[in-house]
Every structure is written in structure tokens, then in C-alpha cells.
Design an enzyme around this catalytic site. Structure first.
Site, mmCIF file in Angstrom:
data_model
loop_
_atom_site.group_PDB
_atom_site.id
_atom_site.type_symbol
_atom_site.label_atom_id
_atom_site.label_comp_id
_atom_site.label_asym_id
_atom_site.label_seq_id
_atom_site.Cartn_x
_atom_site.Cartn_y
_atom_site.Cartn_z
ATOM 1 N N HIS A 163 0.817 -1.219 0.000
ATOM 2 C CA HIS A 163 0.000 0.000 0.000
ATOM 3 C C HIS A 163 0.852 1.272 0.000
ATOM 4 O O HIS A 163 0.367 2.338 -0.352
ATOM 5 C CB HIS A 163 -1.020 0.010 1.150
ATOM 6 C CG HIS A 163 -0.473 0.304 2.501
ATOM 7 N ND1 HIS A 163 -0.160 -0.668 3.417
ATOM 8 C CD2 HIS A 163 -0.206 1.486 3.101
ATOM 9 C CE1 HIS A 163 0.277 -0.101 4.528
ATOM 10 N NE2 HIS A 163 0.259 1.209 4.364
ATOM 11 N N ASP B 67 0.223 -7.562 1.494
ATOM 12 C CA ASP B 67 0.601 -6.153 1.645
ATOM 13 C C ASP B 67 2.113 -5.983 1.733
ATOM 14 O O ASP B 67 2.631 -5.265 2.579
ATOM 15 C CB ASP B 67 -0.087 -5.508 2.854
ATOM 16 C CG ASP B 67 0.022 -3.985 2.840
ATOM 17 O OD1 ASP B 67 0.242 -3.403 1.756
ATOM 18 O OD2 ASP B 67 -0.075 -3.375 3.914
ATOM 19 N N SER C 103 4.228 2.798 8.010
ATOM 20 C CA SER C 103 4.003 1.612 7.187
ATOM 21 C C SER C 103 5.263 1.264 6.412
ATOM 22 O O SER C 103 5.917 2.127 5.840
ATOM 23 C CB SER C 103 2.869 1.851 6.195
ATOM 24 O OG SER C 103 1.644 1.935 6.858
#
Length: 170
Positions: free
Chosen positions: A4, A34, A122
Site C-alpha cells: 500500500h 501487503d 508503514s
């Protein structure tokens, strides 16, 4: 890093701790987990910067115990390198996620931590007290009744996937 983070990007740049930057390429992605692997050309990195880079040691996320220290490393809110600490709150946490980068939902077993996982963290490392990477920071639960619930992808569960992504031809 996370899928992402790089999804729909036109250009990637890696900025090192000394503030030097280099263009990066995507080696491969796995949206179901992911995950994404990016690469920079070593000849584009200055010798001074290369001398300061260390190879991360991978830990064994299958041996994590609730209550162990956890350290989340990332780029919180884009301010630059950040480090937050907490503990492993749970392991094998199931989380159903649906977002714009994935089609549908996926069941992923995650590490839950109360170390702050903020936007920009992230793709950063979740490390143990020995400095070993035990997870990849991925998400946090947001809500009026929620505080301190962050998630990381357990490194031991995805090492083979990462290796396959690293070895793809680009």
C-alpha cells in the site's frame, strides 16, 4: 515495505539518515500480504552513506511472547526517522482489511503492538529488544474507542515471499 506504500506510485525515492536520496525501483509486490520489495542501485549511493548502512538481522516472530518489548521504526507523518516503543500485545491476531489497494478482504495473521504505528510508519521495521526485525509495520486501528492498537506483518511468515520478490527480474 508495504504494497500500500508503493501502489500507484510513479516514482520512488529512498532517503537515508544523512538526508541523501536515491531513486528506487519496485522489484515486486504481493497485495494479498501487503508486501513490496524496492531496490536502489548501489553505485548511486555515496561511499559515505554506504559506510553508515547496516544490514538488518531478521528475528523469529514465531517465538514472540505477549509482553515482550517492541520498537516501531518509521517515518511518522513524514517528519523523518522516528522510533516508538511498546510491547507485543498479541500474536496471530486476525484482521479483516478492505482498502483501496486490495480488491475484497484478506485474512492476515498479524502481530499486535501498542508501539505507535502512525501514518508514515508503514513498511518500517518492528524490532525486538535485540534489534532484530520481527515484523513489518502495516496498519493501526482507528476509532473513537481505540488507542494503541497497531499491527505488523510477522517476518517469519513472509520471509519466503520477500525472498521471491527480491529475486524477480525487473
Amino acid at each position: 515495505t508495504n504494497n500500500h506504500v508503493v501502489a500507484d506510485s510513479n516514482q520512488l525515492t529512498v532517503t537515508f539518515d544523512d538526508q541523501s536520496s536515491v531513486e528506487a525501483d519496485i522489484k515486486g509486490t504481493d497485495s494479498a500480504h501487503d508486501l513490496a520489495v524496492i531496490a536502489v542501485q548501489l553505485d548511486k549511493i555515496s561511499d559515505d552513506t554506504l559506510d553508515k548502512i547496516s544490514v538488518a538481522t531478521l528475528g523469529d516472530s514465531t517465538k514472540l511472547k505477549v509482553g515482550e518489548p517492541a520498537i516501531a521504526i518509521g517515518n511518522a507523518l513524514g517528519y523523518g526517522q522516528s522510533v516508538t516503543t511498546g510491547v507485543i500485545s498479541a500474536t496471530d491476531r486476525e484482521s479483516q482489511t478492505t482498502d483501496s489497494e486490495t480488491t475484497g478482504s484478506s485474512d492476515v495473521k498479524l502481530i499486535q503492538t501498542d508501539a505507535a504505528i502512525n501514518p508514515g510508519n508503514s513498511g518500517g521495521a518492528l524490532v525486538n529488544a535485540n534489534g532484530e526485525v520481527i515484523g513489518i509495520n502495516s496498519a493501526k486501528l482507528i476509532g473513537e474507542d481505540v488507542e494503541g492498537i497497531g499491527y505488523a506483518i510477522p517476518i517469519s511468515d513472509v520471509t519466503d515471499i520477500i525472498t521471491n520478490l527480491m529475486n524477480q527480474e525487473t
